[in-house]
Design an enzyme around this catalytic site. Structure first.
Site, PDB file in Angstrom:
ATOM      1  N   CYS A 162       0.786  -1.237   0.000  1.00 37.16           N
ATOM      2  CA  CYS A 162       0.000   0.000   0.000  1.00 37.16           C
ATOM      3  C   CYS A 162       0.815   1.283   0.000  1.00 37.16           C
ATOM      4  O   CYS A 162       0.252   2.372   0.023  1.00 37.16           O
ATOM      5  CB  CYS A 162      -0.979  -0.055   1.159  1.00 37.16           C
ATOM      6  SG  CYS A 162      -2.000  -1.548   1.024  1.00 37.16           S
ATOM      7  N   HIS A 293      -1.408   8.750   5.118  1.00 35.17           N
ATOM      8  CA  HIS A 293      -1.758   7.382   4.717  1.00 35.17           C
ATOM      9  C   HIS A 293      -3.210   7.151   5.168  1.00 35.17           C
ATOM     10  O   HIS A 293      -4.018   6.642   4.421  1.00 35.17           O
ATOM     11  CB  HIS A 293      -0.797   6.385   5.344  1.00 35.17           C
ATOM     12  CG  HIS A 293      -0.988   4.980   4.866  1.00 35.17           C
ATOM     13  ND1 HIS A 293      -0.858   4.623   3.545  1.00 35.17           N
ATOM     14  CD2 HIS A 293      -1.308   3.845   5.533  1.00 35.17           C
ATOM     15  CE1 HIS A 293      -1.085   3.313   3.417  1.00 35.17           C
ATOM     16  NE2 HIS A 293      -1.373   2.820   4.607  1.00 35.17           N
ATOM     17  N   HIS A 328      -9.490   2.742   0.175  1.00 34.50           N
ATOM     18  CA  HIS A 328      -8.073   2.400   0.125  1.00 34.50           C
ATOM     19  C   HIS A 328      -7.798   1.735  -1.211  1.00 34.50           C
ATOM     20  O   HIS A 328      -8.185   0.587  -1.427  1.00 34.50           O
ATOM     21  CB  HIS A 328      -7.732   1.471   1.288  1.00 34.50           C
ATOM     22  CG  HIS A 328      -6.258   1.279   1.484  1.00 34.50           C
ATOM     23  ND1 HIS A 328      -5.317   1.553   0.514  1.00 34.50           N
ATOM     24  CD2 HIS A 328      -5.555   0.842   2.558  1.00 34.50           C
ATOM     25  CE1 HIS A 328      -4.124   1.295   0.980  1.00 34.50           C
ATOM     26  NE2 HIS A 328      -4.226   0.852   2.219  1.00 34.50           N
TER      27      HIS A 328
END
Lengths: 400, 373
Positions: A162, A293, A328
C-alpha cells in the site's frame, strides 16, 4: 543538477477520471463509495467499496489489445496516457530509450488470479489455465505502460503493497537524477478483489459504510481500486519543450519497520519522515500539508499521528486523508496522494477528510481539514505511504 | 557491521551522474533441490555435469499429499526446515516461499559476514524479485473465499502471504534490516530488476548494503502451470546475494560491473532483441576482457536471446542456461545464473541476460573473484 518535476497527472478513480474531474471532486469532498458490483458481495456483512464504475479502457488505449491485459495493467496504461495528455507531452517526440515506466501495486492482477482460481475450483488443479496465466505476472503493469506509450527504457513494477506508488515515484525520481531517463511515468494501480475484501474484513480492519480517518469512532478501511500515474521529467527537459511544471519532487525516503507483518510501527514511520525531510532538504516547520496514509483503522491513524507528533512536535501542519473519499486503493493509494498534493499546491487548497464527526481526543489536537476543503498556500507537502511488511515510503513535493 | 561503514549518511544526492556503477557481492547463498547453500548447489552441478538431470532431493509428493502432481516433476529438499535458520516462533504462518526466502537470505548474510546492529540496521535493506509472489498462497486464500460457507471465512494470519512483499518483509523482521525494503516483479527478469533496484538504491546512498534475491517455491500450482504451458518442469530454486558499495566488503567474491534493463514496445510482433542488444552493449561498454560465458533465461532449443547477445558482443561466448540444469526457474532464473557462475568460480567475466513474456529485457555483467565452491 536539474530538479525533478511533475508535468502531468493521470488519475483514474472512483471520484473522477482525469485531472479536472478529480480536482473538482477533491475540492467538493466527493465520496466515491458505492455497493460492490465487481463481485457478489452478498455473503459479506460489509458490502461497500471505492470501485471505478465508468472505466472503458478502449477510450484511452490505442496501442495495446485491451483483451490481453488485466484490469490493473489497463488502469496503469490508461492513467499514464492521461498523465501524458495532462503534461502536454508529445509521446512520439521523446526518444523511446529515454522513457521509463515504474508502477506500484499491492495485488498485481487480482482479477486474473481469481479467474485462475475459479478454474481450479471447477476443474481441478491439474487443469490450471496456462493461457490466462500469461496476464498474471506483476510486471505486466509497467509493461502495459511501456507498450501503450512506446517506451523502451526500464519497465519496473514494484510490489510493496500500500506504499508502492511512493516507491515508484521515488525510483522514477532517482532515474531522472542519475541521468538514466528523461521522462518517467510513475505511480500505481490495483483492481478490486474479493480476497482482499475478505482478508481485511477478517482482520477486523474493514468499515461497513464509510471510511472515517481520524474520527473518534473510525472503524477501518473500505477497499478500492484505480490507476494513479504522473509524468516526471527533469526541469531541464520540461523547460526545453516549454512546459511549466505542476510541482517539484524534492525527494523521498523508504525504510522498513522490521517489526511486524501487518501492524505499523510509530518509530519506523517517524524515522521514514525524518529521512524524507533530510533527503528533500526541508525541515518539519516548512511542511504546509501532510497527505496522510490515513486508512481509517484505529491502529494506523493513531500510529501515524504519534509519528507526526514525534517529528513535528506540538504544532503539526494540517493532515488529511483522501482515503475518506476514495477508499483504500491499495498500490495506487500513495499515487493518488501525490496527485492530490499536486492539485492542492496548484489550486491553493487543502483536501478534506470527509466522514468526520467527532474529535478523537487520543490523537491530540490535530487539524484534519474536516469535511470541507479550504484555501491554503502549500509550498511543501508530505505524502505518506505505509504498508504491510513495514514497507514505508514518503515523498516530499514542493511548489514549482 | 564487520567492515567500517558510516551510518550517518542522510542519503541526499547532489545528482551527479553515476560513472562508476559497480557493486560488490560480499557473500551469497542459493536454494537448490539439494538444500540451502553454495555447497548444496555445487553438489547439484556435479550431478548435472556427470550427465543428465539433477535428482538430488526427494519427490515432493510428501509435501503436497492432497494434490495431484505432474508425472514429470522435479525433486526438492523435502527435509527443509526453516527452524534451522531462525527461531521457530513466528514461522507457523510462513508459506514455503517465505520460509525459503528467509533461509537463503539468512545464509547469504552469514556468508557475507554481515553483522546487522541497531546502529547499522537502518542502512541495510533488501529487495526480492518475483513473478506473482506465492501463487499457491494467493490461490488457496482466494479459493477459501469462494468455497467456504461464508466468503469471509479466510485465515487472516495467512493474508500477508497473498501479497507480493511478504517474504522481503519477513527477511527484514528476522534480521533487523530497517533500510530500504522492496519487492519487484519481472518473471525471468525479476532478479536482474532487483539488482538494478539495489544498484540505484546503493549508488544513490539510500543504503550501504542490500540482500538481493529471488526465490520460487515448487508447489502443485507452479508444477501444473509449467506443465500446461509446455515449459520444462518447474524447479524450486533461488539465490540471495549481499550487494554493497565498493570498498566495504573485505574480499568480495564478485563485482557486478553494471546492470541495464529495457523494453520492446512492439513485442511480440518484434522480438525483444533490439532492446536486449542495447542492454548488453550498455553493460559491456568498454569491457576489454573477453566474456567466456553468457547465461540466458531461455529454454532449448530457443537461442534468440543468446543470438542477440552475440550480435551485441561481436563474438560467441559459451551459452549456458539454468533451465537446462534445473528446469523452469521462474523469477529465480537470473539468480541461479549468477549462483551457478559463482559456484563454478572465476576469473573471466560472465554476462547474464533475461527477458519476460511481454517484452521486458535485461543484462548484467559480473566479474568473479573467488574460485569454485
Amino acid at each position: 543538477m536539474s530538479e525533478v518535476v511533475i508535468t502531468g497527472i493521470g488519475p483514474i478513480s472512483s471520484i473522477g477520471i482525469g485531472a479536472s474531474a478529480f480536482d473538482t471532486a477533491l475540492r467538493s469532498g466527493c465520496s466515491g463509495i458505492s455497493r460492490i458490483t465487481s463481485f457478489d458481495p452478498s455473503g459479506f456483512p460489509h458490502q461497500n467499496a471505492g470501485e471505478v464504475h465508468a472505466f472503458l479502457p478502449e477510450d484511452y488505449l490505442h496501442r495495446i489489445d485491451v483483451r490481453r491485459w488485466g484490469r490493473s495493467s489497463l488502469f496503469a496504461a490508461a492513467a499514464a496516457r492521461l498523465a501524458a495528455l495532462d503534461a502536454g507531452l508529445d509521446v512520439e517526440a521523446v526518444p523511446p530509450g529515454r522513457v521509463a515506466a515504474v508502477v506500484g501495486t499491492t495485488s498485481g492482477e487480482p482479477v486474473v488470479s481469481e479467474t485462475l482460481t475459479s478454474g481450479i475450483v471447477e476443474r481441478g488443479i491439474a487443469a490450471i489455465d496456462a493461457d490466462i496465466s500469461e496476464m498474471l505476472p506483476a510486471n505486466r503493469l509497467s509493461n502495459a505502460v511501456c507498450a501503450e506509450l512506446g517506451a523502451s527504457g526500464e519497465s519496473l513494477t514494484i510490489g510493496t503493497a500500500c506504499s508502492a506508488s511512493n516507491y515508484a515515484i521515488g525510483y522514477g525520481y532517482d532515474l531522472l537524477c542519475s541521468g538514466a531517463a528523461d521522462v518517467v511515468y510513475a505511480g500505481g494501480a490495483d483492481a478490486m478483489c474479493r480476497w482482499a475484501h475478505a482478508g481485511f474484513y477478517r482482520l477486523g480492519a474493514l468499515a461497513k459504510d464509510a471510511c472515517a480517518p481520524f474520527d473518534r469512532d473510525r472503524s477501518g478501511i473500505l477497499t478500492g481500486e484505480g490507476g494513479a500515474m504522473i509524468v516526471l521529467e527533469t526541469a531541464e527537459h520540461a523547460a526545453a519543450r516549454g512546459r511549466r511544471p505542476r510541482a517539484v519532487v524534492r525527494g523521498y525516503a523508504a525504510n522498513c519497520d522490521a517489526k511486524h507483518p501487518v501492524a505499523p510501527d510509530a518509530a519506523g514511520i517517524a524515522a521514514c519522515m525524518r529521512l524524507a525531510h533530510a533527503n528533500a532538504d526541508v525541515t518539519p516547520d516548512q511542511i504546509d500539508y501532510i497527505c496522510a496514509h490515513g486508512t481509517g483503522t484505529p491502529a494506523n491513524d493513531a500510529t501515524e499521528v504519534a509519528a507526526i507528533r514525534e517529528v513535528f512536535g506540538s504544532t503539526p501542519p494540517p493532515v488529511s486523508s483522501i482515503k475518506s473519499m476514495l477508499g483504500h486503493t491499495m498500490g495506487a493509494s500513495s499515487g493518488f496522494g501525490v496527485i492530490a498534493c499536486v492539485l492542492a499546491i496548484n489550486g491553493g487548497y487543502l483536501p478534506p477528510t470527509i466522514n468526520w464527526s467527532h474529535t478523537d481526543d487520543a490523537l491530540g489536537p490535530l487539524d484534519v481539514v474536516p469535511n470541507r476543503a479550504r484555501p491554503g498556500v502549500i509550498r511543501f507537502a508530505q505524502n505518506d505511504g505505509f504498508a504491510f511488511a513495514g514497507n514505508n515510503a514518503i515523498v516530499v513535493l514542493a511548489a514549482a | 557491521m564487520s567492515s567500517g561503514m558510516s551510518s550517518g549518511m542522510s542519503g541526499g544526492m547532489t545528482g551527479r551522474p553515476d560513472r562508476d556503477r559497480a557493486l560488490e557481492i560480499a557473500g551469497w547463498s542459493a536454494v537448490s533441490p539439494a538444500g540451502i547453500g553454495s555447497a548444496a548447489l555445487a553438489a547439484c552441478l556435479r550431478e548435472h555435469a556427470a550427465g543428465g538431470r539433477v535428482t538430488l532431493g526427494e519427490h515432493p509428493a510428501v509435501l503436497w499429499p492432497d494434490d495431484p502432481l505432474p508425472a514429470d516433476i522435479n525433486h526438492v529438499d523435502t527435509g527443509f526446515d526453516v527452524a534451522r535458520y531462525v527461531p521457530r516462533k513466528g514461522t507457523r504462518a510462513y508459506d514455503r516461499l517465505t520460509a525459503l526466502s528467509v533461509a537463503v537470505g539468512m545464509d547469504s548474510l552469514r556468508a557475507a559476514r554481515l553483522e546487522v546492529t541497531d546502529e547499522t540496521g537502518p542502512r541495510v535493506g533488501a529487495v526480492l524479485g518475483t513473478t506473482v509472489g506465492s501463487l499457491k498462497s494467493t490461490s488457496d486464500f482466494t479459493r477459501d473465499t469462494m468455497t467456504q460457507d461464508k466468503p469471509y471465512l479466510v485465515n487472516p494470519i495467512l493474508f500477508p502471504n497473498t501479497i507480493l512483499n511478504g517474504p522481503a518483509g519477513q527477511i527484514a523482521i528476522r534480521f533487523g534490516l530497517r533500510g530500504v525494503n522492496a519487492t519487484v516483479g519481472g518473471g525471468p527478469l525479476a532478479f536482474i530488476n532487483a539488482v538494478r533496484y539495489a544498484s540505484i538504491t546503493i549508488l544513490r546512498s539510500y543504503a550501504d548494503a542490500m540482500v538481493v534475491g529471488a526465490v520460487e517455491e515448487l508447489t502443485p500450482q507452479r508444477a501444473w502451470l509449467a506443465h500446461n504451458s509446455k515449459e520444462p518442469p518447474a524447479a524450486e530454486t533461488g539465490g540471495a546475494f549481499v550487494l554493497q558499495r565498493p570498498g566495504l566488503a573485505e574480499g568480495p567474491v564478485a563485482v557486478v560491473t553494471d546492470v541495464s534493463t529495457g523494453f520492446e514496445p512492439e513485442y511480440p510482433a518484434r522480438g525483444p532483441w533490439a532492446a536486449l542488444n542495447r542492454c548488453v552493449r550498455a553493460v559491456v561498454g568498454e569491457q576489454d576482457t573477453a566474456i567466456t560465458e553468457v547465461f540466458t533465461s531461455e529454454v532449448d532449443p530457443d537461442t534468440a536471446e543468446y543470438d542477440a547477445a552475440v550480435h551485441a558482443l561481436g563474438y560467441q561466448p559459451a551459452r549456458r542456461t539454468v533451465s537446462g540444469i534445473f528446469g523452469s526457474c521462474g523469477a529465480a532464473t537470473a539468480a541461479m545464473s549468477l549462483a551457478v557462475a559463482l559456484a563454478e568460480g572465476g576469473p573471466e567475466p560472465v554476462l547474464i541476460t533475461a527477458h519476460d513474456r511481454s517484452g521486458a529485457v535485461g543484462a548484467m555483467l559480473v566479474s568473479i573473484m573467488a574460485g569454485p565452491c
